[in-house]
Design an enzyme around this catalytic site. Structure first.
Site, mmCIF file in Angstrom:
data_model
loop_
_atom_site.group_PDB
_atom_site.id
_atom_site.type_symbol
_atom_site.label_atom_id
_atom_site.label_comp_id
_atom_site.label_asym_id
_atom_site.label_seq_id
_atom_site.Cartn_x
_atom_site.Cartn_y
_atom_site.Cartn_z
ATOM 1 N N HIS A 1 0.866 -1.206 0.000
ATOM 2 C CA HIS A 1 0.000 0.000 0.000
ATOM 3 C C HIS A 1 0.892 1.242 0.000
ATOM 4 C CE1 HIS A 1 -3.838 2.153 1.417
ATOM 5 N NE2 HIS A 1 -2.923 3.090 1.198
ATOM 6 N N HIS B 1 1.594 5.389 -1.785
ATOM 7 C CA HIS B 1 1.236 6.536 -2.623
ATOM 8 C C HIS B 1 2.536 7.148 -3.155
ATOM 9 C CE1 HIS B 1 -2.907 6.653 -0.982
ATOM 10 N NE2 HIS B 1 -2.314 6.159 0.087
ATOM 11 N N LYS C 1 -9.608 -0.548 -5.594
ATOM 12 C CA LYS C 1 -9.577 0.092 -4.284
ATOM 13 C C LYS C 1 -10.909 0.782 -4.022
ATOM 14 C CE LYS C 1 -7.906 1.899 -0.478
ATOM 15 N NZ LYS C 1 -6.807 2.796 -0.202
ATOM 16 N N HIS D 1 -10.555 0.984 1.961
ATOM 17 C CA HIS D 1 -10.304 2.001 2.983
ATOM 18 C C HIS D 1 -11.486 1.880 3.929
ATOM 19 C CE1 HIS D 1 -8.739 5.959 4.491
ATOM 20 N NE2 HIS D 1 -9.907 5.844 5.103
ATOM 21 N N HIS E 1 -4.605 -0.691 5.889
ATOM 22 C CA HIS E 1 -4.126 0.112 7.023
ATOM 23 C C HIS E 1 -5.055 0.066 8.233
ATOM 24 C CE1 HIS E 1 -6.799 2.905 5.006
ATOM 25 N NE2 HIS E 1 -5.902 3.294 4.116
ATOM 26 N N ASP F 1 1.459 2.625 3.548
ATOM 27 C CA ASP F 1 0.598 3.798 3.356
ATOM 28 C C ASP F 1 1.415 5.087 3.420
ATOM 29 O OD1 ASP F 1 -1.685 5.226 2.781
ATOM 30 O OD2 ASP F 1 -2.391 5.286 4.848
HETATM 31 C C1 NCD Z 1 -3.622 9.058 1.931
HETATM 32 C C2 NCD Z 1 -3.158 10.060 0.878
HETATM 33 O O1 NCD Z 1 -2.632 11.118 1.253
HETATM 34 O O2 NCD Z 1 -3.289 9.792 -0.327
HETATM 35 N N1 NCD Z 1 -3.640 9.671 3.219
HETATM 36 C C3 NCD Z 1 -3.589 9.042 4.411
HETATM 37 O O3 NCD Z 1 -3.703 9.714 5.445
HETATM 38 N N2 NCD Z 1 -3.378 7.751 4.501
HETATM 39 C C4 NCD Z 1 -4.933 8.497 1.532
HETATM 40 C C5 NCD Z 1 -5.285 7.231 2.270
HETATM 41 O O4 NCD Z 1 -4.689 6.195 2.075
HETATM 42 O O5 NCD Z 1 -6.218 7.284 3.092
HETATM 43 ZN ZN ZN Z 2 -3.269 5.098 1.540
#
Ligand code: NCD
Ligand code: ZN
Length: 350
Positions: free
Chosen positions: A16, A18, A101, A138, A176, A253
């Protein structure tokens, strides 16, 4: 704490992650690619990645932004919407997309296009069950009247359990997780009558409770969603992560935001952990006297769940304290990592 000072494990994957897009990609990817062989790339871009074609184009942009010679492999997931069709699911499967997702609309960063009512996705979810495509969730309800600390537990009752009953063939990853309710739900879930279920756990939810957000003042770099919870929840996450149960595996995450959008009157949610992810996990497992359980959590259970081969490379961590920088470049700006300016007790040495 154990007496182990060097830990050599099968190379891990991040299930997971970003990495955003465009000018941010090179700075962010080099941190992940120096530890992980593969990562599931979250699709919450603006606009979100909703079709196989968009995912393949995004994958290509990621590959082009990797450090020279890197063998890192991005694994793509699509953003489920009210309008995702069974045909889109089939096309995604054929294109090598590894999952969809579910963002409940409004739950987190860039989730405005998310699902307003999961029942609208029934046909797409059936198509996913038919082709063995997992749904990554989520797991938070978004109703304003539900306390932000209760949103995950309420999601289990109101959305997740009914969803699994309606689609008993659907494979699910509860992303998460942050509460004892989620840990215990996944641990006890009946996977004989219903589909397989697993959960990812972040380093911040293993290392910190909600006091971290408020110690001596508001600390925006500890704010992520789902938000950090009470100590009793952290302890339960540590228990399941270090239990050797294959339903729990690594997903950082890591969610970078430019410094100015975190240190802001309305700061974005997300902790940046890509630079020191494995040292942070090692610290959490070490504190629980469970370093021997880290390899399976980080490197075995994820690929087993996604039915992908385990990696053949190795990663070596050493018990050696290192400083965590105040910030890193992120395009023309900077990103502040979790625990910036402090230390982490482990270092990657090979
Ligand atoms: C994530 C993001 O910034 O893209 N933020 C977070 O607090 N985890 C989005 C997500 O996974 O919820
Ligand atoms: Zn995330």
């Amino acid at each position: 704490m154990s007496s182990i000072d060097i830990l050599e494990i099968c190379q891990p994957d991040d299930w997971h992650l970003h990495v955003r897009d465009g000018e941010f990609l090179p700075d962010l990817l080099k941190h992940t690619a120096s530890q992980f062989q593969r990562a599931i790339i979250m699709p919450n871009l603006k606009p979100p990645v909703t079709t196989a074609e968009m995912a393949m184009a995004y994958r290509q942009r990621i590959i082009s932004a990797l450090p020279k010679g890197s063998a890192f492999e991005p694994l793509m997931v699509l953003y489920l919407t009210d309008n995702t069709s069974p045909e889109q699911v089939k096309r995604a499967k054929e294109a090598g997309v590894v999952g969809f997702k579910l963002y409940p609309a409004g739950a987190t960063t860039n989730s405005d296009a998310g699902v307003t009512d999961i029942q609208k996705c029934a046909a797409a979810l059936d198509a996913m069950s038919d082709c063995g495509m997992p749904l990554l969730v989520h797991g938070e309800v978004t109703h304003a009247e539900i306390d932000v600390f209760d949103r995950e537990a309420v999601f289990i009752e109101q959305v997740l359990e009914p969803l699994r009953s309606r689609h008993p063939g659907l494979k699910i990853v509860f992303e998460h997780i942050t509460t004892k309710q989620a840990a215990q739900y996944v641990e006890a879930a009946d996977t004989k009558r219903m589909g397989a279920i697993a959960a990812t756990i972040t380093p911040q939810h293993l290392l910190f409770n909600r006091n971290a957000i408020f110690s001596g003042g508001v600390r925006p770099h500890y704010y992520c969603l789902p938000i950090l919870k009470r100590e009793e929840h952290r302890l339960e996450l540590v228990r399941v992560a270090t239990s050797g149960n294959s339903r729990f595996f690594l997903g950082t995450d890591s969610a970078p935001h430019l410094k100015g959008t975190k240190e802001n009157a309305c700061g974005c949610a997300g902790c940046y952990t890509a630079w020191h992810a494995m040292p942070l996990y090692a610290e959490a497992f070490d504190a629980a006297n469970a370093l021997d359980k880290l390899e399976a959590f980080a490197s075995h259970f994820g690929p087993d769940f996604y039915q992908l081969p385990r990696n053949t490379g190795r990663l070596t961590l050493k018990r050696q304290t290192q400083d965590i920088p105040e910030d890193f470049p992120m395009g023309a700006g900077t990103v502040v990592p979790l625990r910036a300016g402090e230390t982490v007790a482990w270092t990657i040495v090979g």
